[in-house]
Structure formats: C-alpha cells, structure tokens
Design an enzyme around this catalytic site. Sequence first.
Site, PDB file in Angstrom:
ATOM      1  N   PRO A  89       0.877  -1.199  -0.049  1.00  0.00           N
ATOM      2  CA  PRO A  89      -0.103   0.116  -0.039  1.00  0.00           C
ATOM      3  C   PRO A  89       0.771   1.281  -0.154  1.00  0.00           C
ATOM      4  O   PRO A  89       0.370   2.257  -0.237  1.00  0.00           O
ATOM      5  CB  PRO A  89      -1.014  -0.188   1.207  1.00  0.00           C
ATOM      6  CG  PRO A  89      -0.182  -1.070   2.083  1.00  0.00           C
ATOM      7  CD  PRO A  89       0.666  -1.955   1.320  1.00  0.00           C
ATOM      8  N   GLU A 116       2.403  -8.049   8.268  1.00  0.00           N
ATOM      9  CA  GLU A 116       2.838  -6.494   8.102  1.00  0.00           C
ATOM     10  C   GLU A 116       3.935  -6.064   6.906  1.00  0.00           C
ATOM     11  O   GLU A 116       4.354  -4.819   7.151  1.00  0.00           O
ATOM     12  CB  GLU A 116       3.334  -6.111   9.429  1.00  0.00           C
ATOM     13  CG  GLU A 116       2.499  -6.312  10.661  1.00  0.00           C
ATOM     14  CD  GLU A 116       1.096  -5.445  10.494  1.00  0.00           C
ATOM     15  OE1 GLU A 116       1.214  -4.259  10.014  1.00  0.00           O
ATOM     16  OE2 GLU A 116       0.147  -5.923  10.323  1.00  0.00           O
ATOM     17  N   ARG A 154      -4.290  -8.927 -19.973  1.00  0.00           N
ATOM     18  CA  ARG A 154      -5.501  -8.431 -20.966  1.00  0.00           C
ATOM     19  C   ARG A 154      -4.847  -7.536 -22.116  1.00  0.00           C
ATOM     20  O   ARG A 154      -5.362  -7.388 -23.171  1.00  0.00           O
ATOM     21  CB  ARG A 154      -6.543  -7.977 -20.408  1.00  0.00           C
ATOM     22  CG  ARG A 154      -6.217  -6.599 -19.693  1.00  0.00           C
ATOM     23  CD  ARG A 154      -7.496  -6.236 -18.830  1.00  0.00           C
ATOM     24  NE  ARG A 154      -8.634  -5.855 -19.923  1.00  0.00           N
ATOM     25  CZ  ARG A 154      -8.946  -4.523 -20.449  1.00  0.00           C
ATOM     26  NH1 ARG A 154      -7.594  -3.740 -20.367  1.00  0.00           N
ATOM     27  NH2 ARG A 154      -9.976  -4.372 -21.086  1.00  0.00           N
TER      28      ARG A 154
END
Length: 232
Positions: A89, A116, A154
Amino acid sequence: MVLQVVTLFPEMLSGLLDHSMLKRAQERAGVEIRLVGLRPFGVGTHRTTDDYPFGGGPGMVLRVDVVVPAVEWAMMHHQAPATVLWTSPQGRRLDQHWCRELASLDHIIIVAGHYEGIDERAREIVGGTEVSIGDYVLTGGELPAMVLVDAITRLRPGVLGAERGAAEDSFGEIGGYLEGPQYTRPEVYRLKAVPSVLLSGHHQNIRQWREAQGLERTKQRRPDLLDGQIDA
Ligand code: ADE
C-alpha cells in the site's frame, strides 16, 4: 511474456489462472503465468517464512533470507532480465498507463507481500518497484498481485477478442475517458427501453452516441480525467 507471482499462498491464486481471460492468455497468447510458493524457501525444519518485527509492533514480517532466494530462483526461470514488482500500500499507484508499459516487458516477477510486510532489505538487495493498487489496505498482497496479472495480460495481443480491443476500454488508448453504458436483450424490461440508436444499425451514429455517452459520464464522475485534455 513470463509473469511470475511469488507468494506464501499459491493455492489461493491457482484457480484464478484456469478461467476466462487468464486461461486464454496462457493457452493462446504466449503468456506464461507461474506461481512460486515461498514455503519451500522457508528456514529450519518448520520451513518458517516470517518472524516478529525487530523493535516490536503487531504482526509478522516475511524474512529476507526466504524472500530473496525465492525471487532469485524465479529470476532464473527465464533468461530475459526480470522487472520485479512488490505489492504494497506504500507503493506507486497503479494506473492504465503504467499497465501498458508493463505489458510490453518480457519478464515480470510480482512479489506478494503479506502480514505486516517484507523485510526492507529484500527489495534493497533484489531491486524493483513497490506497487499499490489503490488507496486502501488489504490483508495481503495476493489480490493486488492478481490485479496486476490481469491488468497486464489483457493488454497482450491475442488475449481479448478481436471484436473488442483493450484500446476501446475505459482509460484505453482511444479517448482516455470512461466507457458509456451497455445493453443487451430484452429490448424493453419493466418499461425501460434500450436507447433506440443502438437498435438502428447505423454504425456511425452508434459510435458517435457512445463517444458522447462516455464523455458525459467522464464529466459527471471523473472530471479529473479530462483536466488538460478537453474543454469540459
Ligand atoms: N497490500 C495491502 N494493501 C495493498 C494495496 N492497496 N496495494 C498493493 N498491495 C497491498
């Protein structure tokens, strides 16, 4: 193209590779997707892969002496030098432009973080870039890794059907804005009718209508995408 995912939970991801687009990518578009489990690289008789964080704190951290050998082993699977991506993140946020860059590469290794996180030294030793799939936090990097696999594959030639190219999608090459609405049968449902232009058979009118719908939707929902592009 060889795309490898280094993960503690390969069995969580393997089912996703056997369906639809990802299956077609592997069967027909020359994309090899390979899952590399971390467990065999674990240390000691228990094949331990994680440990408590130095300095204290919640959760567990994946060990550098497990992750680095696993990534190095994956690197040897294909002779082309690998681009290594670390799901986190805290990483650079993924977007369609970056996906297109990644889709042009020969060899990508995605390391799925868990708990973590991963001992910081692993990325320092191996190199590569941290990738975030958005400003929210998941319990692990497995889903972000598969988001990357899907978004990249894709875009490879031969993965999508000929009738609908990636270039026409939202954020695609053409226009760079959102797609408009889609309809299928029945033509009328609970008094709601499909827009008549789509039934007209007039391809130019249909294309113009769709472009206008896409532009309108973009103005309403994502005006940031139009900044600097069009006088919105
Ligand atoms: N791991 C947990 N949350 C994540 C996110 N948003 N992007 C990438 N990896 C993650």
